[in-house]
Structure formats: structure tokens, C-alpha cells
Motif scaffolding. Structure first.
Motif, mmCIF file in Angstrom:
data_model
loop_
_atom_site.group_PDB
_atom_site.id
_atom_site.type_symbol
_atom_site.label_atom_id
_atom_site.label_comp_id
_atom_site.label_asym_id
_atom_site.label_seq_id
_atom_site.Cartn_x
_atom_site.Cartn_y
_atom_site.Cartn_z
ATOM 1 N N ARG A 68 -17.575 10.674 1.815
ATOM 2 C CA ARG A 68 -16.135 9.424 2.091
ATOM 3 C C ARG A 68 -16.318 8.629 0.517
ATOM 4 N N GLN A 69 -17.520 8.495 -0.021
ATOM 5 C CA GLN A 69 -17.608 7.537 -1.133
ATOM 6 C C GLN A 69 -17.057 8.621 -2.230
ATOM 7 N N LEU A 70 -17.459 9.641 -2.362
ATOM 8 C CA LEU A 70 -17.114 10.529 -3.262
ATOM 9 C C LEU A 70 -15.481 10.755 -3.374
ATOM 10 N N ASN A 71 -15.268 10.962 -2.095
ATOM 11 C CA ASN A 71 -13.660 11.223 -2.038
ATOM 12 C C ASN A 71 -12.867 9.651 -2.563
ATOM 13 N N MET A 72 -13.379 8.676 -2.125
ATOM 14 C CA MET A 72 -12.834 7.538 -2.486
ATOM 15 C C MET A 72 -12.793 7.237 -4.044
ATOM 16 N N ASN A 73 -13.917 7.711 -4.552
ATOM 17 C CA ASN A 73 -14.051 7.655 -6.176
ATOM 18 C C ASN A 73 -13.154 8.641 -6.849
ATOM 19 N N ASP A 74 -12.886 9.796 -6.315
ATOM 20 C CA ASP A 74 -12.106 10.726 -6.505
ATOM 21 C C ASP A 74 -10.395 10.184 -6.627
ATOM 22 N N ASP A 75 -10.110 9.540 -5.446
ATOM 23 C CA ASP A 75 -8.849 8.883 -5.176
ATOM 24 C C ASP A 75 -8.696 8.019 -6.185
ATOM 25 N N GLN A 76 -9.850 6.964 -6.561
ATOM 26 C CA GLN A 76 -9.539 5.967 -7.556
ATOM 27 C C GLN A 76 -9.420 6.436 -8.820
ATOM 28 N N ARG A 77 -9.971 7.669 -9.212
ATOM 29 C CA ARG A 77 -9.887 8.121 -10.546
ATOM 30 C C ARG A 77 -8.421 8.604 -10.609
ATOM 31 N N ARG A 78 -7.998 9.588 -9.451
ATOM 32 C CA ARG A 78 -6.541 9.866 -9.760
ATOM 33 C C ARG A 78 -5.574 8.885 -9.792
ATOM 34 N N LEU A 79 -5.920 7.923 -9.140
ATOM 35 C CA LEU A 79 -4.907 6.551 -9.133
ATOM 36 C C LEU A 79 -4.814 5.987 -10.374
ATOM 37 N N ASP A 80 -6.235 5.754 -10.955
ATOM 38 C CA ASP A 80 -6.327 5.200 -12.431
ATOM 39 C C ASP A 80 -5.438 6.213 -13.244
ATOM 40 N N THR A 81 -5.679 7.312 -13.238
ATOM 41 C CA THR A 81 -5.111 8.338 -14.347
ATOM 42 C C THR A 81 -3.529 8.342 -14.154
ATOM 43 N N MET A 82 -3.012 8.346 -12.782
ATOM 44 C CA MET A 82 -1.598 8.134 -12.658
ATOM 45 C C MET A 82 -1.070 6.938 -13.086
ATOM 46 N N GLN A 83 -1.920 5.781 -13.144
ATOM 47 C CA GLN A 83 -1.491 4.504 -13.617
ATOM 48 C C GLN A 83 -1.463 4.332 -14.946
ATOM 49 N N ARG A 84 -2.517 4.859 -15.773
ATOM 50 C CA ARG A 84 -2.570 5.119 -16.990
ATOM 51 C C ARG A 84 -1.076 5.930 -17.456
ATOM 52 N N ARG A 85 -1.019 7.054 -16.775
ATOM 53 C CA ARG A 85 0.150 7.858 -17.292
ATOM 54 C C ARG A 85 1.505 7.196 -17.338
ATOM 55 N N ARG A 86 1.496 6.471 -16.081
ATOM 56 C CA ARG A 86 2.809 5.682 -16.064
ATOM 57 C C ARG A 86 3.032 4.552 -17.075
ATOM 58 N N ALA A 87 1.644 3.955 -17.179
ATOM 59 C CA ALA A 87 1.976 2.895 -18.537
ATOM 60 C C ALA A 87 2.193 3.497 -19.738
ATOM 61 N N ASP A 88 1.361 4.617 -19.944
ATOM 62 C CA ASP A 88 1.628 5.370 -21.293
ATOM 63 C C ASP A 88 3.067 5.702 -21.503
ATOM 64 N N GLU A 89 3.944 6.334 -20.337
ATOM 65 C CA GLU A 89 5.199 6.875 -20.232
ATOM 66 C C GLU A 89 5.985 5.400 -20.415
ATOM 67 N N ASN A 90 5.940 4.470 -19.798
ATOM 68 C CA ASN A 90 6.675 3.275 -20.019
ATOM 69 C C ASN A 90 6.573 2.785 -21.405
ATOM 70 N N ALA A 91 5.156 2.787 -21.787
ATOM 71 C CA ALA A 91 5.295 2.355 -23.298
ATOM 72 C C ALA A 91 6.064 3.150 -24.148
ATOM 73 N N ARG A 92 5.957 4.277 -23.821
ATOM 74 C CA ARG A 92 6.713 5.486 -24.715
ATOM 75 C C ARG A 92 8.301 5.310 -24.580
ATOM 76 N N ARG A 93 8.778 5.080 -23.327
ATOM 77 C CA ARG A 93 10.091 4.700 -23.155
ATOM 78 C C ARG A 93 10.628 3.321 -23.867
ATOM 79 N N GLN A 94 9.612 2.425 -23.831
ATOM 80 C CA GLN A 94 9.971 1.204 -24.345
ATOM 81 C C GLN A 94 10.023 1.198 -26.017
ATOM 82 N N THR A 95 9.259 2.144 -26.497
ATOM 83 C CA THR A 95 9.173 2.235 -28.003
ATOM 84 C C THR A 95 10.417 3.024 -28.188
#
Length: 127
Positions: A68-95
Motif C-alpha cells: 500500500r505504501q509503495l502504491n501510495m508513493n507511485d500515486d504521489q509520483r504520478r500526481l506530482d508528474t501530472m502537476q508539473r506537466r500542467r504547470a509547464d503547459e500553463n507556463a508555455r501557454r502563458q509565454t
């Protein structure tokens, strides 16, 4: 007196010895002892099986907790990656939006300057 007590004790022990010997050789008593021994052995085996199953449950629970802990860590990594991609995409769009706005303002300014020059030329050419 002491001698009499010693003799009495001696004869009592001598009389009790055959009874003790008979008990030791009594088949019913022997069977009872064997049953008690077998009963104790079976109880110890049950206790051992219970403890083994308890340890197995604890190991399985621990394994599941780790998974369960490994799965939570994987889920958190996926969430972090998704949030970073969104932030990057938003920054790219804003630029890109800022670049387009600057280009639009520059083109508008260039057009205004061209109109102004054209108007000046037209005024100088008119008599």
C-alpha cells in the motif's frame, strides 16, 4: 524413641514400595499417563500452529502495508508528474499568449506608424 520412629518409617516405606511399584506397572495408569502426554503434545502442537499462523498473518499484513505504501508513493509520483506537466503547459501557454500579445501590439504600432508616415507623405505631396 528415635529408634522406634525410624523403624516405623522404615516399615511404612517398605510397605509403600510395592504399591508404588504396582502403580508404575499398572496398565490403566500407564495408559492415563500416555494420554496425558499425548494431550500435552497435541496442545503444544495446536499452540505452535496458532503462533505460526499468527506470525504468517503478521507477515502478510506487513507485506500488504508495504505494498500500500509503495502504491501510495507511485500515486504521489504520478500526481506530482501530472502537476508539473500542467504547470509547464500553463507556463508555455502563458509565454505563448504573452508573445502573441506583444506581436499584436508591435503589428498595431507598426501599422499606426505606417499610416502616420503615409499621411505625412500625402500631406507633403498635396499642393
Amino acid at each position: 524413641m528415635r529408634r522406634a520412629l525410624g523403624l516405623i518409617l522404615f516399615f511404612l516405606l517398605l510397605a509403600a514400595t510395592p504399591a508404588v511399584a504396582q502403580l508404575a506397572n499398572d496398565p490403566a495408569e500407564d495408559m492415563r499417563r500416555r494420554q496425558e502426554t499425548e494431550s500435552r503434545r497435541m496442545e503444544q502442537e495446536r499452540e505452535q500452529r496458532f503462533q505460526d499462523s499468527q506470525r504468517a498473518r503478521e507477515r502478510e499484513n506487513s507485506r500488504q502495508d508495504q505494498q500500500r505504501q509503495l502504491n501510495m508513493n507511485d500515486d504521489q509520483r504520478r500526481l506530482d508528474t501530472m502537476q508539473r506537466r500542467r504547470a509547464d503547459e500553463n507556463a508555455r501557454r502563458q509565454t505563448e499568449t504573452q508573445r502573441l500579445e506583444q506581436d499584436s501590439r508591435r503589428r498595431a504600432l507598426d501599422a499606426e506608424q505606417r499610416r502616420e508616415r503615409q499621411n505625412q507623405m500625402n500631406r507633403t505631396l498635396q499642393p
